[in-house]
Design an enzyme around this catalytic site. Structure first.
Site, PDB file in Angstrom:
ATOM      1  N   SER A  43      -5.109  -9.063   0.253  1.00 52.91           N
ATOM      2  CA  SER A  43      -4.176 -10.067  -0.278  1.00 52.91           C
ATOM      3  C   SER A  43      -3.791 -11.009   0.849  1.00 52.91           C
ATOM      4  CB  SER A  43      -2.907  -9.393  -0.805  1.00 52.91           C
ATOM      5  OG  SER A  43      -1.925 -10.356  -1.124  1.00 52.91           O
TER       6      SER A  43
ATOM      7  N   TYR B  96       3.877  -3.457   0.770  1.00 47.99           N
ATOM      8  CA  TYR B  96       2.671  -4.109   0.234  1.00 47.99           C
ATOM      9  C   TYR B  96       1.934  -4.884   1.329  1.00 47.99           C
ATOM     10  CZ  TYR B  96      -0.194  -6.879  -3.013  1.00 47.99           C
ATOM     11  OH  TYR B  96      -1.239  -7.484  -3.682  1.00 47.99           O
TER      12      TYR B  96
HETATM   13  N1  LIG Z   1      -1.705 -10.558  -8.890  1.00 48.98           N
HETATM   14  C1  LIG Z   1      -1.641 -11.179  -7.717  1.00 48.98           C
HETATM   15  O1  LIG Z   1      -0.934 -12.187  -7.553  1.00 48.98           O
HETATM   16  C2  LIG Z   1      -2.460 -10.685  -6.550  1.00 48.98           C
HETATM   17  C3  LIG Z   1      -2.438 -11.410  -5.352  1.00 48.98           C
HETATM   18  C4  LIG Z   1      -3.146 -10.936  -4.255  1.00 48.98           C
HETATM   19  C5  LIG Z   1      -3.869  -9.760  -4.355  1.00 48.98           C
HETATM   20  N2  LIG Z   1      -3.894  -9.068  -5.530  1.00 48.98           N
HETATM   21  C6  LIG Z   1      -4.655  -7.832  -5.564  1.00 48.98           C
HETATM   22  O2  LIG Z   1      -5.641  -7.892  -6.592  1.00 48.98           O
HETATM   23  C7  LIG Z   1      -5.882  -6.574  -7.091  1.00 48.98           C
HETATM   24  C8  LIG Z   1      -5.787  -6.579  -8.607  1.00 48.98           C
HETATM   25  O3  LIG Z   1      -4.454  -6.941  -8.968  1.00 48.98           O
HETATM   26  P1  LIG Z   1      -4.058  -7.469 -10.429  1.00 48.98           P
HETATM   27  O4  LIG Z   1      -3.357  -8.750 -10.216  1.00 48.98           O
HETATM   28  O5  LIG Z   1      -5.223  -7.393 -11.337  1.00 48.98           O
HETATM   29  O6  LIG Z   1      -2.953  -6.400 -10.811  1.00 48.98           O
HETATM   30  P2  LIG Z   1      -2.845  -5.407 -12.053  1.00 48.98           P
HETATM   31  O7  LIG Z   1      -1.549  -4.742 -11.902  1.00 48.98           O
HETATM   32  O8  LIG Z   1      -3.127  -6.148 -13.314  1.00 48.98           O
HETATM   33  O9  LIG Z   1      -4.051  -4.382 -11.785  1.00 48.98           O
HETATM   34  C9  LIG Z   1      -3.918  -3.250 -10.976  1.00 48.98           C
HETATM   35  C10 LIG Z   1      -4.455  -2.060 -11.760  1.00 48.98           C
HETATM   36  O10 LIG Z   1      -4.403  -0.901 -10.919  1.00 48.98           O
HETATM   37  C11 LIG Z   1      -4.069   0.193 -11.747  1.00 48.98           C
HETATM   38  N3  LIG Z   1      -3.527   1.271 -10.933  1.00 48.98           N
HETATM   39  C12 LIG Z   1      -2.336   1.314 -10.300  1.00 48.98           C
HETATM   40  N4  LIG Z   1      -2.193   2.475  -9.678  1.00 48.98           N
HETATM   41  C13 LIG Z   1      -3.324   3.187  -9.901  1.00 48.98           C
HETATM   42  C14 LIG Z   1      -3.759   4.461  -9.499  1.00 48.98           C
HETATM   43  N5  LIG Z   1      -2.997   5.256  -8.746  1.00 48.98           N
HETATM   44  N6  LIG Z   1      -4.974   4.889  -9.897  1.00 48.98           N
HETATM   45  C15 LIG Z   1      -5.767   4.089 -10.667  1.00 48.98           C
HETATM   46  N7  LIG Z   1      -5.397   2.867 -11.084  1.00 48.98           N
HETATM   47  C16 LIG Z   1      -4.178   2.421 -10.697  1.00 48.98           C
HETATM   48  C17 LIG Z   1      -3.025  -0.372 -12.717  1.00 48.98           C
HETATM   49  O11 LIG Z   1      -2.885   0.454 -13.876  1.00 48.98           O
HETATM   50  C18 LIG Z   1      -3.621  -1.754 -13.017  1.00 48.98           C
HETATM   51  O12 LIG Z   1      -4.454  -1.716 -14.169  1.00 48.98           O
HETATM   52  C19 LIG Z   1      -4.864  -5.665  -6.399  1.00 48.98           C
HETATM   53  O13 LIG Z   1      -5.480  -5.006  -5.319  1.00 48.98           O
HETATM   54  C20 LIG Z   1      -3.823  -6.629  -5.896  1.00 48.98           C
HETATM   55  O14 LIG Z   1      -3.118  -6.120  -4.799  1.00 48.98           O
HETATM   56  C21 LIG Z   1      -3.212  -9.500  -6.632  1.00 48.98           C
END
Ligand SMILES: NC(=O)c1ccc[n+]([C@@H]2O[C@H](COP(=O)([O-])OP(=O)(O)OC[C@H]3O[C@@H](n4cnc5c(N)ncnc54)[C@H](O)[C@@H]3O)[C@@H](O)[C@H]2O)c1
Length: 266
Positions: A146, A159
């Protein structure tokens, strides 16, 4: 060498039923890959699979808690049993504390929780998948870091520390696994239109506990100065597919920021 070389590759996506994970899954499916969709709950993984479109989508759920070593071992064994290999892993599972908490307000348990899912999980999946890839002659690991891993975020200590750790772990893994023809890279998304699953939602999902405070949309309020627009979910798919593809055969240990040029303007 025009196509990405992903046809029939076996791709495991952790947190694959999340917002970005679902978009990654569709992207891999569009290129003919076979998918194992991890998420905490089978229903959520199946829901993601149900959304995938295309003439011959091949996808199975690979349910389990990515922060639990035994779960990851079982999950990886299940994927190998089903498909005979794992060629690509995208480590996308993550959680966030919301509302943000200062270092002094955050509880040690919250810190552990975020670090376990956002950082330790990438180590655990690699621990179990790398031997499988090695037997196959190589593979690609794409860790989702991120922009928060490159700069401090108010109230986001756990985070940010975890994501900074993912960037460094990526380099470390690249150094250790390169001779086995396993490329390890990370993508650092900037703000996306969705927000991350929060610790409260996770608890509700995992333990059937009461839902915590419903967070408003925290991310996405910042417009990157270079491109002057916020990221769309689709903006993050191509970079992940690229790093998982044969086009990235000579790239390892790299972090690819996908954030509209926000860091260029710091
Ligand atoms: N959304 C943002 O703004 C953003 C920004 C930068 C980076 N990211 C990164 O992108 C990636 C995807 O994020 P997203 O936005 O799709 O979020 P999201 O919350 O939609 O997806 C994350 C998924 O991980 C699953 N999860 C959580 N804990 C878990 C566990 N212990 N075992 C298995 N599954 C688990 C959740 O159920 C969820 O479906 C992440 O690594 C996040 O840190 C997101």
């Amino acid at each position: 060498m025009r196509d990405l070389g992903l046809k029939d590759k076996v791709v495991l996506i952790t947190g694959g039923a999340g917002v970005l994970g679902t978009a990654f899954s569709q992207g891999f499916a569009d290129h003919g890959a076979k998918l194992a969709i991890n998420d905490l709950k089978e229903e959520k993984a199946l829901e993601c699979i149900g959304k995938l479109t295309g003439p011959a989508v091949e996808a199975v759920p690979a349910t389990g808690d990515v922060s639990d070593d035994a779960d990851v071992a079982r999950m990886v064994a299940g994927v190998v049993e089903r498909f005979g290999a794992i060629d690509v892993v995208v480590n996308a599972a993550a959680v966030q504390i919301y509302p943000p908490k200062s270092i002094t307000d955050m509880e040690p348990g919250e810190w552990d929780f975020v670090l376990d899912i956002c950082l330790k999980a990438a180590y655990l999946s690699t621990r179990h998948v790398a031997p499988v890839m090695k037997r196959r002659g190589g593979g690609k690991i794409v860790n989702i870091a991120s922009i928060a891993g490159h700069r401090g975020t108010a109230g986001g200590a756990a985070y940010s520390a975890a994501k900074g750790g993912v960037v460094m772990l990526t380099r470390q893994m690249a150094v250790e696994l390169g001779r086995d023809n396993i490329n390890v890279n990370s993508v650092s998304p900037g703000f996306t239109p969705n927000r991350l699953t929060t610790i409260y939602e996770y608890e509700a999902l995992a333990k059937g506990a009461g839902q915590g405070p419903e967070p408003s949309h925290a991310a996405g309020e910042f417009t990157p100065p270079a491109l002057g627009r916020k990221g769309e979910v689709e903006d993050f798919v191509g970079p992940v597919l690229f790093l998982a593809s044969r086009w990235a055969d000579y790239i390892t240990g790299a972090d690819l920021p996908v954030e509209g040029g926000r860091m260029a303007a710091r």
